[in-house]
Scaffold this active site. Structure first.
Site, short mmCIF file in Angstrom:
data_model
loop_
_atom_site.label_atom_id
_atom_site.label_comp_id
_atom_site.label_asym_id
_atom_site.label_seq_id
_atom_site.Cartn_x
_atom_site.Cartn_y
_atom_site.Cartn_z
N ARG A 147 -26.66 40.78 -0.19
CA ARG A 147 -27.73 41.00 -1.17
C ARG A 147 -29.06 41.33 -0.48
O ARG A 147 -29.85 42.12 -1.01
CB ARG A 147 -27.87 39.74 -2.05
CG ARG A 147 -28.93 39.85 -3.14
CD ARG A 147 -28.91 38.57 -3.99
NE ARG A 147 -30.11 38.43 -4.80
CZ ARG A 147 -30.25 38.88 -6.04
NH1 ARG A 147 -29.25 39.51 -6.63
NH2 ARG A 147 -31.37 38.69 -6.71
N ILE A 197 -34.38 43.52 -8.77
CA ILE A 197 -32.97 43.20 -8.63
C ILE A 197 -32.75 41.92 -9.43
O ILE A 197 -33.52 40.96 -9.32
CB ILE A 197 -32.58 43.03 -7.14
CG1 ILE A 197 -31.09 42.71 -6.98
CG2 ILE A 197 -33.42 41.99 -6.44
CD1 ILE A 197 -30.64 42.69 -5.50
N SER A 198 -31.74 41.89 -10.27
CA SER A 198 -31.56 40.79 -11.22
C SER A 198 -31.29 39.46 -10.53
O SER A 198 -30.77 39.41 -9.41
CB SER A 198 -30.40 41.10 -12.17
OG SER A 198 -30.69 42.21 -12.99
N GLN A 199 -31.66 38.39 -11.21
CA GLN A 199 -31.35 37.03 -10.77
C GLN A 199 -29.86 36.92 -10.47
O GLN A 199 -29.02 37.41 -11.23
CB GLN A 199 -31.74 36.06 -11.89
CG GLN A 199 -31.42 34.61 -11.63
CD GLN A 199 -31.64 33.77 -12.88
OE1 GLN A 199 -31.72 34.30 -13.98
NE2 GLN A 199 -31.72 32.46 -12.71
N PRO A 200 -29.48 36.28 -9.36
CA PRO A 200 -28.06 36.20 -9.00
C PRO A 200 -27.16 35.67 -10.12
O PRO A 200 -26.07 36.19 -10.34
CB PRO A 200 -28.06 35.26 -7.78
CG PRO A 200 -29.40 35.48 -7.15
CD PRO A 200 -30.34 35.68 -8.30
#
Length: 211
Positions: free
Chosen positions: A37, A63-66
């Site tokens: 990531r 980038i989206s939250q995991p």
């Protein structure tokens, strides 16, 4: 941080942010433990790559939250035989996670510079089953339709008609909807009917049109 440090941070992310919150599909967990990531965020932000929040990637995008990536990926129930359309590829991280599941991915990103950067990175990481181009997400990618699964990482006011048209009968769509009070909807297509099979409150960047 060296490669071993990033790998340890990635394993903690999967254990504490994703598995602990209910994502159980071992294929999804393994995929997120493999994808580096930190390479999908700008160098200045890499110390935050495995933290429990979205990370800026430039051009007003994130980038989206995991956890959200894990939740949406599990909700799609992706199989290697599937053809998947992704709208709002951003840095290409979600694209890589989906590609790890063995499906063929067609990803669209509206911002040219992000699309170019993501495409090069996916090529460098040898994701040969992932195809990414710059384009208008509202139009989907009709040349490769129909799709077994569609995922969007940007929120329109309502589902773009092109995405419904390009979704296979029996296919699943995961998309955030709304402006201020957004809701993630997981939807299955049954003929001309759209059946909502899951929802949760979310916060995504808005889906923007190209040009």
């Amino acid at each position: 941080m060296d490669d071993a440090g990033y790998a340890a941070a990635r394993s903690r992310m999967v254990a504490e942010q994703i598995r602990a919150r209910g994502v159980r599909d071992p294929r999804v967990l393994a995929a997120m433990d493999r994808v580096p990531r930190h390479l999908f965020v700008p160098a200045a932000e890499r110390h935050e790559a495995y933290d429990d929040h979205p990370v800026p990637i430039g051009f007003g995008q994130t980038i989206s939250q995991p956890y959200i990536v894990g939740f949406m990926t599990e909700a799609l129930r992706v199989e290697p035989s599937h053809r998947v359309l992704e709208i709002g590829a951003g840095s290409g991280y979600q694209t890589a996670v989906l590609a790890e599941l063995g499906a063929t991915i067609y990803a669209v990103e509206v911002i040219d510079a992000l699309a170019e950067r993501a495409r090069h990175l996916l090529e460098e990481l040898n994701y040969t089953n992932a195809h990414l181009r710059a384009g208008d997400g509202y139009a989907g990618w009709p040349e490769h339709a129909p799709y077994d699964r569609i995922i969007a990482a940007a929120a329109p006011d309502e589902i773009p008609p092109a995405l419904i048209e390009q979704l296979n009968d029996g296919g699943i769509l995961a998309i955030p909807l709304g402006v201020f009070n957004q809701e993630l909807r997981v939807i299955r297509r049954a003929g001309d009917t759209l059946e909502t099979i899951g929802t949760m409150p979310v916060r995504f960047v808005p889906m923007i049109r190209k040009g």
